[in-house]
Design a protein around this motif. Sequence first.
Motif, mmCIF file in Angstrom:
data_model
loop_
_atom_site.group_PDB
_atom_site.id
_atom_site.type_symbol
_atom_site.label_atom_id
_atom_site.label_comp_id
_atom_site.label_asym_id
_atom_site.label_seq_id
_atom_site.Cartn_x
_atom_site.Cartn_y
_atom_site.Cartn_z
ATOM 1 N N UNK A 206 0.842 -1.183 0.000
ATOM 2 C CA UNK A 206 0.000 0.000 0.000
ATOM 3 C C UNK A 206 0.884 1.242 0.000
ATOM 4 N N UNK A 207 0.477 2.269 -0.738
ATOM 5 C CA UNK A 207 1.215 3.521 -0.808
ATOM 6 C C UNK A 207 1.234 4.213 0.554
ATOM 7 N N UNK A 208 2.334 4.946 0.790
ATOM 8 C CA UNK A 208 2.490 5.678 2.035
ATOM 9 C C UNK A 208 2.800 7.146 1.743
ATOM 10 N N UNK A 209 2.314 8.035 2.583
ATOM 11 C CA UNK A 209 2.679 9.446 2.489
ATOM 12 C C UNK A 209 2.468 10.038 1.102
ATOM 13 N N UNK A 210 3.507 10.694 0.550
ATOM 14 C CA UNK A 210 3.397 11.347 -0.761
ATOM 15 C C UNK A 210 3.030 10.390 -1.890
ATOM 16 N N UNK A 211 3.341 9.089 -1.699
ATOM 17 C CA UNK A 211 3.028 8.110 -2.745
ATOM 18 C C UNK A 211 1.529 8.018 -3.007
ATOM 19 N N UNK A 212 0.719 8.400 -2.036
ATOM 20 C CA UNK A 212 -0.729 8.284 -2.192
ATOM 21 C C UNK A 212 -1.261 9.242 -3.260
ATOM 22 N N UNK A 213 -0.454 10.244 -3.616
ATOM 23 C CA UNK A 213 -0.853 11.165 -4.675
ATOM 24 C C UNK A 213 -0.429 10.679 -6.050
ATOM 25 N N UNK A 214 0.335 9.587 -6.084
ATOM 26 C CA UNK A 214 0.843 9.055 -7.345
ATOM 27 C C UNK A 214 -0.061 7.946 -7.868
ATOM 28 N N UNK A 215 -0.027 7.742 -9.172
ATOM 29 C CA UNK A 215 -0.749 6.623 -9.760
ATOM 30 C C UNK A 215 -0.089 5.314 -9.332
ATOM 31 N N UNK A 216 -0.831 4.189 -9.343
ATOM 32 C CA UNK A 216 -0.182 2.902 -9.095
ATOM 33 C C UNK A 216 0.991 2.726 -10.055
ATOM 34 N N UNK A 217 2.098 2.197 -9.547
ATOM 35 C CA UNK A 217 3.282 2.099 -10.400
ATOM 36 C C UNK A 217 4.215 0.999 -9.903
ATOM 37 N N UNK A 218 5.034 0.524 -10.824
ATOM 38 C CA UNK A 218 6.088 -0.425 -10.518
ATOM 39 C C UNK A 218 7.383 0.335 -10.254
ATOM 40 N N UNK A 219 8.077 -0.041 -9.183
ATOM 41 C CA UNK A 219 9.395 0.490 -8.886
ATOM 42 C C UNK A 219 10.436 -0.575 -9.207
ATOM 43 N N UNK A 220 11.456 -0.193 -9.966
ATOM 44 C CA UNK A 220 12.568 -1.090 -10.256
ATOM 45 C C UNK A 220 13.644 -0.836 -9.212
ATOM 46 N N UNK A 221 14.134 -1.896 -8.595
ATOM 47 C CA UNK A 221 15.144 -1.776 -7.547
ATOM 48 C C UNK A 221 16.469 -2.346 -8.032
ATOM 49 N N UNK A 222 17.521 -1.543 -7.928
ATOM 50 C CA UNK A 222 18.856 -1.955 -8.334
ATOM 51 C C UNK A 222 19.724 -2.210 -7.112
ATOM 52 N N UNK A 223 20.540 -3.231 -7.191
ATOM 53 C CA UNK A 223 21.428 -3.578 -6.095
ATOM 54 C C UNK A 223 22.606 -2.627 -5.993
ATOM 55 N N UNK A 224 23.094 -2.457 -4.781
ATOM 56 C CA UNK A 224 24.278 -1.635 -4.544
ATOM 57 C C UNK A 224 24.999 -2.156 -3.313
ATOM 58 N N UNK A 225 26.304 -1.929 -3.265
ATOM 59 C CA UNK A 225 27.077 -2.350 -2.102
ATOM 60 C C UNK A 225 26.840 -1.426 -0.917
ATOM 61 N N UNK A 226 26.428 -0.169 -1.183
ATOM 62 C CA UNK A 226 26.166 0.783 -0.111
ATOM 63 C C UNK A 226 25.046 1.731 -0.524
ATOM 64 N N UNK A 227 23.894 1.590 0.100
ATOM 65 C CA UNK A 227 22.761 2.473 -0.198
ATOM 66 C C UNK A 227 23.102 3.921 0.134
ATOM 67 N N UNK A 228 23.741 4.142 1.280
ATOM 68 C CA UNK A 228 24.030 5.507 1.706
ATOM 69 C C UNK A 228 24.990 6.206 0.755
ATOM 70 N N UNK A 229 26.038 5.520 0.337
ATOM 71 C CA UNK A 229 27.004 6.129 -0.576
ATOM 72 C C UNK A 229 26.396 6.368 -1.952
ATOM 73 N N UNK A 230 25.583 5.416 -2.426
ATOM 74 C CA UNK A 230 24.953 5.575 -3.739
ATOM 75 C C UNK A 230 23.941 6.711 -3.728
ATOM 76 N N UNK A 231 23.184 6.850 -2.642
ATOM 77 C CA UNK A 231 22.222 7.945 -2.534
ATOM 78 C C UNK A 231 22.935 9.294 -2.548
#
Length: 273
Positions: A206-231
Motif C-alpha cells: 500500500x502507498x504511504x505518504x506522498x506516494x498516495x498522490x501518485x498513480x499505481x506504479x512499478x518500482x525497479x530496484x537496483x542492487x548496490x554495495x552501499x545504499x548511503x554512498x549511492x544515494x
Amino acid sequence: MTTEIPPGAPIWADANTPDLARDLDFYMRLFKWSSFGTGEEFGHYTELCLGSTVSVARAVGGLAPNPPGDPDAVSAWGVAFHVADCFEAAASAEKLGAQIVSHPVRVGDDLVYAALKDPDGGAFGLFEPMNEHVGFTAYGEPGAAVWFEYVYDGAPVEAMQFYSELLNWSVKTPGEDEPSHDAPYVGLWTHGHLTGGAVEFGGARMALGPEMRMKPHWLVCFGTASVDLTAAKAVDLGGRVAVAPVDDPGGRMAVLVSPTGAHFTIMESKKLD
C-alpha cells in the motif's frame, strides 16, 4: 523458450527520457554502467550493461528517448514480464480489464513487445523473447535489478489478482514469523526464475505518504554495495533522494529520482550477501 527467464517473471526494465545524454551520464556514473546505442533505425534506444565491451557486457536495462509527439514527458522506469506469446497475452490482459497502450509489435529479430496499463492504471509491458540474447543477462547483483515493487493506494492483494491470473504468479501475505511491514504487503512469486525454482522476485504494498498522490506504479530496484554512498552520489550527479536510506525487511533501501524525474529504488539486498 530460448531465455533462462521463465514465463511470468520480470525480463526487462527500461526508462523513457526527455534528455538521453543527461540520463546516460547520470546512470553510467552512478552504477558504472556502459551503454550501447541501437541507432536511428530503433529510435536511438540504448542498452545499459555491466561490462565495458560487447564481448563481456551483461544487460541490466535500457533507455528510450521520448517520442517526437511527447518530447517533454517526465522520465519513468517500467518493467516488462516474459510471456510465451505476446499477442495471446495482450488479448488475455484486455479481457481481464487491462488497457492496451500499444499493441504487440515485433522489434527486429529480437522480441515482440506490448505496452499496457493494468485495471488500476499501473503501466507494465509484455515481452516475448525471440532469441537467447535479449532480456536481463545480469540480475540479482550490485548494479543490476534485484527486486520489483508495486505501489498502490489500496489493498495490494486485490491489485495483484490481475497479475496472478495473467502471469500465473503466487501472491503470498507475510507469515506471523516474518518481519513486519509499515503498510499492507504481499510477496510475489514466479514458478522458476533466473536461479531456478519458485522465487520471490518482488512485492506489492500500500502507498504511504506522498506516494498516495501518485498513480499505481512499478518500482525497479537496483542492487548496490552501499545504499548511503549511492544515494549521496546520486545527489552529487544531479538526482535527488525521495525516500532517505532506511532499513527494510528485505535490506537497507532508498528511493532515488533521476535528473529527469524517474523514481527507482536502490537496495543492499540480503540476497546479495
